[in-house]
Scaffold this motif. Structure first.
Motif, PDB file in Angstrom:
ATOM      1  N   ARG A 256      52.495  53.454  60.543  1.00  0.00           N
ATOM      2  CA  ARG A 256      53.907  53.852  60.594  1.00  0.00           C
ATOM      3  C   ARG A 256      54.318  54.056  62.049  1.00  0.00           C
ATOM      4  O   ARG A 256      53.589  54.696  62.827  1.00  0.00           O
ATOM      5  N   VAL A 257      55.471  53.517  62.393  1.00  0.00           N
ATOM      6  CA  VAL A 257      55.996  53.674  63.750  1.00  0.00           C
ATOM      7  C   VAL A 257      57.446  54.127  63.657  1.00  0.00           C
ATOM      8  O   VAL A 257      58.184  53.752  62.736  1.00  0.00           O
ATOM      9  N   VAL A 258      57.847  54.944  64.614  1.00  0.00           N
ATOM     10  CA  VAL A 258      59.229  55.413  64.732  1.00  0.00           C
ATOM     11  C   VAL A 258      59.828  54.760  65.970  1.00  0.00           C
ATOM     12  O   VAL A 258      59.267  54.871  67.071  1.00  0.00           O
ATOM     13  N   VAL A 259      60.940  54.067  65.785  1.00  0.00           N
ATOM     14  CA  VAL A 259      61.618  53.399  66.892  1.00  0.00           C
ATOM     15  C   VAL A 259      63.116  53.664  66.774  1.00  0.00           C
ATOM     16  O   VAL A 259      63.609  54.048  65.702  1.00  0.00           O
ATOM     17  N   PRO A 260      63.884  53.468  67.840  1.00  0.00           N
ATOM     18  CA  PRO A 260      65.336  53.580  67.728  1.00  0.00           C
ATOM     19  C   PRO A 260      65.888  52.548  66.750  1.00  0.00           C
ATOM     20  O   PRO A 260      65.306  51.472  66.557  1.00  0.00           O
ATOM     21  N   GLU A 261      66.995  52.867  66.147  1.00  0.00           N
ATOM     22  CA  GLU A 261      67.576  52.000  65.129  1.00  0.00           C
ATOM     23  C   GLU A 261      67.837  50.594  65.662  1.00  0.00           C
ATOM     24  O   GLU A 261      67.616  49.604  64.964  1.00  0.00           O
ATOM     25  N   HIS A 262      68.307  50.478  66.907  1.00  0.00           N
ATOM     26  CA  HIS A 262      68.624  49.174  67.470  1.00  0.00           C
ATOM     27  C   HIS A 262      67.381  48.307  67.665  1.00  0.00           C
ATOM     28  O   HIS A 262      67.487  47.085  67.756  1.00  0.00           O
ATOM     29  N   ALA A 263      66.202  48.911  67.748  1.00  0.00           N
ATOM     30  CA  ALA A 263      64.966  48.159  67.971  1.00  0.00           C
ATOM     31  C   ALA A 263      64.176  47.942  66.694  1.00  0.00           C
ATOM     32  O   ALA A 263      63.076  47.387  66.739  1.00  0.00           O
ATOM     33  N   ALA A 264      64.715  48.361  65.530  1.00  0.00           N
ATOM     34  CA  ALA A 264      63.955  48.265  64.280  1.00  0.00           C
ATOM     35  C   ALA A 264      63.669  46.823  63.901  1.00  0.00           C
ATOM     36  O   ALA A 264      62.576  46.504  63.418  1.00  0.00           O
ATOM     37  N   ALA A 265      64.624  45.911  64.125  1.00  0.00           N
ATOM     38  CA  ALA A 265      64.401  44.507  63.765  1.00  0.00           C
ATOM     39  C   ALA A 265      63.290  43.899  64.608  1.00  0.00           C
ATOM     40  O   ALA A 265      62.478  43.113  64.116  1.00  0.00           O
ATOM     41  N   GLU A 266      63.241  44.257  65.874  1.00  0.00           N
ATOM     42  CA  GLU A 266      62.175  43.752  66.739  1.00  0.00           C
ATOM     43  C   GLU A 266      60.822  44.304  66.310  1.00  0.00           C
ATOM     44  O   GLU A 266      59.829  43.563  66.244  1.00  0.00           O
ATOM     45  N   ALA A 267      60.760  45.593  66.001  1.00  0.00           N
ATOM     46  CA  ALA A 267      59.493  46.192  65.574  1.00  0.00           C
ATOM     47  C   ALA A 267      59.032  45.638  64.232  1.00  0.00           C
ATOM     48  O   ALA A 267      57.820  45.536  63.976  1.00  0.00           O
ATOM     49  N   ALA A 268      59.959  45.253  63.370  1.00  0.00           N
ATOM     50  CA  ALA A 268      59.603  44.759  62.040  1.00  0.00           C
ATOM     51  C   ALA A 268      58.957  43.381  62.078  1.00  0.00           C
ATOM     52  O   ALA A 268      58.474  42.901  61.041  1.00  0.00           O
ATOM     53  N   LEU A 269      58.919  42.724  63.249  1.00  0.00           N
ATOM     54  CA  LEU A 269      58.260  41.429  63.354  1.00  0.00           C
ATOM     55  C   LEU A 269      56.746  41.554  63.188  1.00  0.00           C
ATOM     56  O   LEU A 269      56.074  40.569  62.889  1.00  0.00           O
ATOM     57  N   VAL A 270      56.207  42.756  63.378  1.00  0.00           N
ATOM     58  CA  VAL A 270      54.763  42.977  63.257  1.00  0.00           C
ATOM     59  C   VAL A 270      54.442  43.223  61.790  1.00  0.00           C
ATOM     60  O   VAL A 270      54.991  44.146  61.176  1.00  0.00           O
TER      61      VAL A 270
END
Length: 545
Positions: A136-150
């Motif tokens: 589980r990772v916490v990221v800013p909302e604007h970066a969620a799409a980028e983080a979801a690539l993993v």
């Protein structure tokens, strides 16, 4: 007295290193000490975190506070630790259950009002979290799409620290207004440049935002040799050098090369996106780069801008931003010779190693290099107009800026001459468009990939010359002219290997199983600029080497 820990990520080049963020509260005079080799921007997080916590309706502990970043030997920079520091402090103070954050990876900057702001390098940071076993990772909302690539990682995109506290404590989630329109994203405002070919990413010094009109090979009139060289370069990933007077079309040709390259594979797309994320060059709303990037830095670019560097730990340069794409150096003879020669290592190895006093960084740099230069300072040397007034010594000095060792690594060298009005009027029909040529390139790459099955190589330019000569021999006698050129000193051993690789690409484009004499002669002509006729019969034995 209280203690809590959570985790964040430190970026070293384009690779992430998990960092444990520990917070310890003890009785004493209220203070805030941050240890663990932080840089200036990270040291300033003490004020950002305190203001964000207070403005998020949480109480700041009035005790002696020590925040440690472990491992302490890894240099840490940037504002991406803010969220982890804030949550660790609140957990040590009892506002959050320490067990709720112990298994979380947190990445993001905090504004003074408590909002989470995106940072550079979210994708490589989340990749490092996945490799370390975090789910589980916490990221800013604007970066969620980028983080979801993993894959296999649960991404929690939050808008503010207040919202994150509510989620971690099972309290009612507060209503948060989105960011106002026009708020700049720090990940995408790092570089600006003139528009380049549409659809090939946003890169420094010559990249587009996708708004420029698409470019097509059908727009190029004539230039049959240069068009053929572009096709060969795209099919085998061979480096290319255009030399000719101004206005001959060198830049037009180079801008159309990315369109001939196949789309990036999933692994290549993740590699390219990770580099662009660290550099802050990801397009807004398009977190995954799927097309080969195109980077065209100005000829006045510094060493740090081209190969990577900067203060503190180095950052990716143009050679890394062009990874799996095209690096175009226009007016190459105007570039610093020291800067040009710095590309010799990545051209051979496919990566760049930048060493600094506080760390060493290795970044990917497997790019297709295209050089373009004028024949002399005025650009008219050898032109039909005969207007060149440069002194011979000036011409020699100008051409010497492109060193022999650098040009020896360039497989294709093409003289581009401007079309006359009569030649332009005599052209009939419509030249082949990009889509038709790209299909042939894709077919040729598929042939090469099938040949190199169960090997670490996929294109002809990657295969060592020894392997090509021993495992995949050419037609008997096909290398006679190339070996004669080597005996005369016209080719180096590296040059002979590169001629052989280009000959295999020409054969793949023609659908032949192995290169014939005409394929090797064509490769020699594109490297040396000397036309090759019918092979001559050898009248005496080759002298021993």
């Amino acid at each position: 007295m209280g203690f809590a820990r959570t985790c964040s990520v430190a970026l070293v080049g384009v690779e992430g290193v998990p960092v444990e963020v520990q917070a310890d509260l003890e009785p004493g005079v209220a203070s805030f000490t941050l240890v663990g080799l932080p840089d200036k921007s990270l040291s300033e997080s003490r004020d950002r975190v305190r203001a964000a916590v207070v403005n998020s309706a949480a109480e700041w502990p009035q005790m002696k506070l020590t925040v440690g970043l472990s491992p302490a030997s890894v240099p840490k920079s940037g504002s991406g630790f803010d969220v982890a520091v804030a949550c660790a402090v609140l957990a040590a103070a009892g506002r959050i259950d320490p067990r709720a954050i112990a298994g979380l990876m947190m990445i993001g900057e905090l504004g003074l009002d408590g909002r989470l702001r995106p940072v550079r390098g979210v994708l490589p940071a989340v990749l490092a979290a996945a490799d370390a076993g975090y789910e589980r990772v916490v990221v800013p909302e604007h970066a969620a799409a980028e983080a979801a690539l993993v894959p296999d990682v649960t991404v929690l995109g939050v808008r503010s620290l207040r919202q994150l506290i509510a989620l971690l404590t099972d309290e009612p989630e507060p209503t948060e207004e989105p960011e106002p329109d026009g708020t700049p994203d720090p990940r995408t405002t790092a570089y600006t440049g003139h528009p380049g070919p549409a659809g090939h990413g946003q890169l420094p010094g010559g990249t587009g935002s996708g708004t420029a009109p698409p470019v097509d090979m059908a727009e190029i009139a004539g230039q049959a040799t240069a068009r053929s060289a572009l096709e060969i370069a795209a099919a085998g990933r061979h480096h290319l050098f255009f030399k000719g007077p101004p206005g001959a079309g060198k830049t037009m040709l180079a801008e159309r090369l990315p369109g001939l390259l196949p789309p990036l594979t999933p692994n290549e797309a993740l590699e390219v996106t990770a580099v662009h994320s660290v550099a802050g060059a990801l397009p807004t709303g398009n977190p995954l780069v799927t097309t080969p990037p195109y980077c065209a830095p100005h000829h006045s670019a510094t060493m740090a801008a081209l190969v990577g560097g900067g203060t503190g730990l180095p950052r990716p340069g143009a050679v890394s931003l062009a990874h799996h794409g095209v690096l175009f150096l226009d007016e190459a003879a105007e570039c610093s010779a020291r800067v040009l020669d710095a590309m010799r290592q990545p051209l051979e190895s496919g990566h760049i190693v930048v060493a600094r006093s506080n760390g060493m960084m290795r970044m990917p740099a497997r790019f297709l290099l295209v050089l373009a230069a004028n024949p002399c300072p005025c650009g008219q040397h050898g032109a039909p107009s005969g207007w060149c007034e440069c002194r011979p010594s000036s011409v020699r000095r100008y051409r010497a800026r492109l060193s022999g060792p650098l040009l020896d690594r360039v497989d294709l060298r093409v003289a581009v001459q401007p079309l006359s009005r009569s030649e332009l009027a005599a052209l009939g029909g419509r030249p082949e468009p990009t889509t038709v040529i790209a299909d042939r390139v894709r077919t040729a790459r598929e042939r090469a990939a099938a040949r190199y099955t169960d090997t670490p190589w996929t294109t002809n330019s990657e295969v060592p010359g020894h392997e090509l000569r021993t495992r995949w021999p050419v037609t008997p006698g096909a290398l006679d002219r190339a070996e004669d050129d080597m005996d005369r000193g016209m080719l180096t051993a590296r040059g002979l290997d590169r001629v052989l690789r280009v000959a295999w690409t020409i054969a793949d484009l023609a659908g032949r199983d192995r290169p014939a004499t005409e394929d090797v002669d064509r490769a020699l002509e594109l490297r040396t600029g000397i036309g090759r006729g019918t092979p001559q019969t050898r009248t005496e034995p080759r002298p021993p080497r």
